[in-house]
Design an enzyme around this catalytic site. Structure first.
Site, PDB file in Angstrom:
ATOM      1  N   LYS A 256       0.397  -0.521   0.165  1.00 44.06           N
ATOM      2  CA  LYS A 256      -0.218   0.211   0.104  1.00 44.06           C
ATOM      3  C   LYS A 256       1.389   0.996  -0.478  1.00 44.06           C
ATOM      4  O   LYS A 256       2.466   1.459   0.856  1.00 44.06           O
ATOM      5  CB  LYS A 256      -0.999  -0.315   1.199  1.00 44.06           C
ATOM      6  CG  LYS A 256      -1.706  -1.508   1.540  1.00 44.06           C
ATOM      7  CD  LYS A 256      -3.007  -0.341   0.663  1.00 44.06           C
ATOM      8  CE  LYS A 256      -3.428  -2.498   0.550  1.00 44.06           C
ATOM      9  NZ  LYS A 256      -5.049  -2.251   0.030  1.00 44.06           N
ATOM     10  N   ASP A 387      -3.134  -8.644  16.717  1.00 41.50           N
ATOM     11  CA  ASP A 387      -3.960  -8.073  16.074  1.00 41.50           C
ATOM     12  C   ASP A 387      -4.986  -8.753  15.900  1.00 41.50           C
ATOM     13  O   ASP A 387      -4.937 -10.231  15.217  1.00 41.50           O
ATOM     14  CB  ASP A 387      -2.999  -7.348  14.921  1.00 41.50           C
ATOM     15  CG  ASP A 387      -3.698  -6.651  13.467  1.00 41.50           C
ATOM     16  OD1 ASP A 387      -3.500  -4.729  14.459  1.00 41.50           O
ATOM     17  OD2 ASP A 387      -4.328  -7.503  13.172  1.00 41.50           O
ATOM     18  N   ASN A 388      -6.511  -7.831  15.340  1.00 39.53           N
ATOM     19  CA  ASN A 388      -7.685  -8.547  15.563  1.00 39.53           C
ATOM     20  C   ASN A 388      -7.736 -10.157  15.626  1.00 39.53           C
ATOM     21  O   ASN A 388      -7.657 -11.160  14.512  1.00 39.53           O
ATOM     22  CB  ASN A 388      -7.313  -9.223  13.905  1.00 39.53           C
ATOM     23  CG  ASN A 388      -8.630  -7.575  13.131  1.00 39.53           C
ATOM     24  OD1 ASN A 388      -8.871  -6.766  14.032  1.00 39.53           O
ATOM     25  ND2 ASN A 388      -7.553  -7.158  12.118  1.00 39.53           N
ATOM     26  N   GLU A 416      -6.141  -6.604  20.576  1.00 38.21           N
ATOM     27  CA  GLU A 416      -7.026  -5.957  19.856  1.00 38.21           C
ATOM     28  C   GLU A 416      -8.384  -6.160  19.016  1.00 38.21           C
ATOM     29  O   GLU A 416      -8.424  -6.996  18.158  1.00 38.21           O
ATOM     30  CB  GLU A 416      -6.406  -5.555  18.691  1.00 38.21           C
ATOM     31  CG  GLU A 416      -6.690  -4.097  18.641  1.00 38.21           C
ATOM     32  CD  GLU A 416      -6.947  -4.236  16.940  1.00 38.21           C
ATOM     33  OE1 GLU A 416      -6.800  -3.122  16.232  1.00 38.21           O
ATOM     34  OE2 GLU A 416      -6.733  -5.395  15.667  1.00 38.21           O
TER      35      GLU A 416
END
Lengths: 650, 650
Positions: A256, A387-388, A416
């Site tokens: 990205k 994370d997640n 998270e």
């Protein structure tokens, strides 16, 4: 006769603290005093004895006598203190004390004036003699003498009152309690687990930073060695935990660009959550950040300054992660052979492949994932921000955290998960030490109050420890965007005083508040996708307040606890007022929630309930100002410093 | 691949209604509609399907689809209706619907404007083709055709929007849901038990009488044949249950005299709870009452009049009970060979021997006790009032009630335990259909309100059904002693409208209120110890009110339910005001609690919440008077008729 062939009489129920009848661990910290309560009763008037049995897993159980604290409700209690970090469990045993039951019946008859008690004496004598026989080899000399005296008294003492005195002496009652058969003993099952974290599991100020953005050159990420230069400045602000997004090599495929554009430009560093490339995966350090040794050095340097590292672990891979080639069986494949990238349609995350937890080879995958944690633990990391976690199976987390903490009880895990409440609660139940919360989106007085009351007094406080982040790289709330510097001060004080664990993401102290576009919670020029260079002493920063608040926290036991919060009345809906207390310490905190205007109000302190005199001194720990307060007090708060943290001088 | 080798994803929790996670039965009645709710969720965005499975014990499970009723809380529900009496259980299964998940992802991509979906189509095709293969033998022709059309569309349809329409048609989604592999299916465990009683388990007016005191000769007890003469009078008062103290032969040894004196005089009949003599024990009928056939006739005659018999079973024996001689091993023996009589020191009950539930021969004892119940069931008794169950092991009751109800699901048990709350609750949990309560001692407005709110809305209502006795042979409360006729009317209306099951002990309707001595709750000349002859139509009786109240109850669905109670504000602490509602029926009930003075007040009806217009008509079902009411209404209640039972005309 085995105990199972005996009639069961005693019921043990409503055992607390416990999560789902002992299915999951109650969360506590080392040093915490645990008071276990239970409802224990049986048919008839017989006297019950009960013991609390507790231990650190793998060690011998300790026994604590339980006492009836509310006879009308058959409520019993006993306490112990957690000395060690790790998984503990406790249970309760109870049995009928036939001798004490007999003594009580004897007492009531003697006191009631009965004089013909020959049958009763023989009954008591049988209990004592049976006990002498049973315990001939095990009783101490003192106990044996007591029992012999009791038997002798039962055989020949004439004066019933004197006999009762002899038979009811505490030493004899205790000896009989120990030496009698506990024939109808029942044990509460299953044993109730408690996890004792180190104090950091409950208390800590977190600072999140991108190590690559700690330098001065916007065209080049800073290394760990360079990032070390900023550690003293962060430590001076009073943080205890330094939390780093993923530090691994970043994928090139579908990388990205700045502001989350689909195509990266040459030199764009990519998102740290697109983990892995030819230089390595989750086990590696991004070469621009340096070597593993540099990381370890950074960890050590932070440690010298009183801070420990929390590392973000995102269990996902860039298309260039070595596992994609070496372990394609750990990913999702479409029938045409393509790998499935992460999506939240119509959004695509083509720079990220999720792992396939349904893979036939998941035993090997799980072992490899576990190995990642072991590796970073060996490099000095004791806190993992996950994370997640809500996109991976809950059972996986229960296994992973349990397995890691068995050998590393001091390791902490932060979930998270921003999703629906049941999943967030379940993740906390299965083992996550701490959890992200909805705090960022609770800005009004009533919503703050309702949310905090749910967190601190609905039962959630037994297993769900929120980490109140005032901002994150993903969440720049509209309140901060529009409220400016006063809003940052307000949110800092709220986060730091409502929750013993809280955090800010770097830039917060500089009041950075420009979103990528109106209505978005994303930052403009987010450092998730580019190198940032900041003036860490930019004008109008609120580092003075961060430092002061963190200093207050370190000296306040009340602010290091969570469920000791009580909201108090204030007459203005823009001013929230609450007390935090622990032992003799009492803090009264008032915060103006309107970043645009000053507000005043009357706040009410229930002096009688709080054990305060009609007039008492308070000291604003933020400014040093002192006031004399009473039950009703005038408060005016200006956006220039929108809070009082008042210490009550008793 | 077996389901166990699959990764588990789905969590099912917070299943309700359930008592202690399914350890004990939820109590309901035949005809009740059960709505089961549960929190069901998994990691990731996949679509979950869930089914409620339920059945009467021993019959095949029925399946009911569950629906997500609150997506934000992952809350699912399904309902069913209890058609049969007896023990039921339910559980929940849930699994991931991979096809529906795929369709939803496809929808979001198509709606998001994506046009390159070749990989996705192949993935969908694989799901459909795999399903065609799996179900080749089991699918209906319609289903098979739907699946073939879907596969064909996935292979060749060009228009993505039209393809989505085809793939998302409900019939196809349903067919795929049925025919797909439910590989990650999870089942909630343990199954949750529900006991469905007949309606009498919840609703009924009880009348307690001593059959020996139904005649005209104070020197001779009446027989069942004679007692039949009074049945029409009792039936005319509207009672549904006729409850009899023990009817067995009464011991002679240590028989108690009138007013509980230690030595009986010749002709004193003794206490019916001193059970058994040479004429028989718990299986026998007292010869003065008649034969077993006379008892059966009495049961039948009562039945013809719409009343059924509840029999008091007291598991204890007089010294003359045949078991004392034939089964001495079922009693407590002191070392000197004497049998232990019942005591509550310094009180002695020398006319009663308790049974020894710890006896080595207790298997035989338990079988004999069970046989007592079977015998009386065979003689037409379907309701047992159990004397002092809290002095016998709780496990015994769980076994006994479960075992009896397995073959006689219509049999009801009432626990006469006046003891501490934990034991009373536990007895209700282990199977007692109904329980005595503290109602008799709750006479003030606040204590009534607090107690009723605990009973009806704290969770207790799921398993604890109180039977509100306004008096008993053991309890003549000071409120009745001092309040006279108005107090009896007040307590009648309260008992009969606050609880669907209530009772009075005979003499209540005559306002008998003389205690044996000041400060005692015992009656003077209690018929526990002597034959009583009464004028059942004595002046100032309140039979008119008993009849009217019971008639109102029979016609009111709202008064036949328990947890549909809501207290409403009244401005006078002597007037209690509450609503009972069911469907469209709404009753507003106001009762003056002061038997000595009239009181007036304003009562508040929350018209908006109750769906009432600003003005509405109410009719006093006690008097026929009609009023027009609004939100705030004036009420004046005189001791001459201290209550309104107002039916709202909608």
């Amino acid at each position: 006769m085995s105990s199972q062939s005996k009639q069961k009489h005693i019921v043990i129920r409503d055992v607390a603290p416990a999560i789902d009848q002992g299915r999951f661990c109650v969360k506590r910290c080392v040093g915490d005093h645990i008071t276990v309560s239970a409802c224990i009763f049986r048919d008839g008037p017989e006297v019950i004895r009960a013991r609390l049995l507790w231990s650190l897993e793998g060690t011998e159980r300790e026994r604590v006598p339980m006492h009836k604290v509310n006879p009308g409700l058959d409520l019993w209690e006993a306490s112990f203190t957690l000395r060690d970090c790790g998984r503990h469990s406790y249970t309760i045993i109870a049995w009928t004390d036939h001798y004490a039951s007999w003594v009580e019946e004897f007492r009531r008859k003697v006191m009631g004036g009965r004089t013909e008690l020959e049958s009763e004496r023989k009954e008591g004598l049988m209990l004592v003699e049976r006990c002498i026989e049973r315990s001939s080899s095990s009783a101490s000399n003192e106990d044996a003498a007591l029992l012999r005296q009791a038997a002798e008294g039962l055989r020949s003492d004439k004066d019933l009152n004197a006999l009762y005195e002899k038979l009811s002496q505490p030493a004899l009652i205790e000896a009989m309690e120990r030496l009698q058969e506990h024939g109808d003993l029942v044990q509460y099952e299953p044993a109730v687990p408690i996890y004792a974290d180190r104090i950091r599991g409950r208390f800590g100020a977190w600072y999140e930073l991108f190590p690559r953005s700690q330098g001065q050159d916007p065209n080049r990420g800073s290394s760990f060695r360079e990032a070390e230069a900023r550690l003293p400045d962060i430590a001076a602000m009073g943080f205890e935990v330094l939390y780093l997004p993923p530090i691994h090599p970043i994928g090139l495929t579908h990388r990205k660009g700045r502001n989350n554009t689909l195509v990266a430009q040459p030199g764009d560093p990519g998102s740290p959550w697109a983990i892995g490339n030819v230089e390595g995966g989750h086990e590696a350090v991004h070469p621009e950040l340096g070597t593993v040794e540099d990381f370890v050095h950074y960890v050590q340097r932070a440690g010298e300054l009183g801070m420990e590292i929390a590392l973000d672990i995102a269990l996902q891979c860039s298309p260039d992660h070595p596992w994609v080639k070496n372990h394609p069986e750990w990913f999702y494949h479409r029938p045409d052979g393509t790998l499935k990238y992460a999506e939240n349609p119509p959004k695509k995350y083509e720079d990220i492949y999720p792992l396939n937890f349904d893979s036939e080879a998941r035993a090997e995958l799980f072992a490899a994932l576990r190995e990642i944690f072991e590796l970073w633990i060996s490099r000095g990391v004791k806190i993992f921000r996950i994370d997640n976690p809500h996109t991976k199976p809950i059972d996986f987390w229960e296994w992973l955290i349990g397995d890691i903490q068995r050998s590393h009880p001091e390791v902490l895990f932060l979930a998270e998960a921003f999703t629906r409440p049941p999943m967030m609660k379940q993740l906390a139940k299965v083992g996550f030490t701490q959890s992200y919360s909805y705090f960022t989106w609770r800005n009004g007085k009533e919503e703050l109050r309702a949310y905090l009351e749910e967190l601190t007094s609905s039962g959630l406080q037994e297993f769900y420890r929120p980490n109140f982040f005032a901002n994150t790289p993903d969440i720049l709330h509209a309140y901060l965007q529009h409220g400016g510097r006063p809003a940052f001060m307000t949110r800092l004080v709220l986060a730091a005083t409502l929750s013993p664990t809280y955090g800010i993401y770097s830039g917060f102290e500089l009041c950075e508040n420009v979103p990528v576009r109106p209505g978005s919670e994303e930052y403009l020029d987010s450092e998730k996708y580019e190198i940032k260079v900041r003036d860490w002493d930019a004008p109008d920063n609120i580092k003075f307040l961060v430092r002061r608040v963190n200093e207050i926290r370190r000296h306040s036991e009340a602010l290091q606890r969570f469920d000791n919060l009580r909201f108090l009345p204030s007459s203005n809906e823009n001013i929230i007022f609450y007390a935090k207390s622990w032992g003799e310490e009492l803090l009264l905190i008032a915060v103006n929630l309107d970043p645009h205007h000053w507000h005043d109000c009357t706040v009410q302190v229930p002096v009688h309930e709080l054990g305060l005199p009609p007039h008492y001194g308070v000291e604003d720990l933020l400014t040093g100002a002192r006031y004399t307060w009473s039950e009703h007090n005038y408060v005016r708060l200006d956006p220039s410093l929108p809070a009082h943290i008042l210490l009550v001088h008793r």
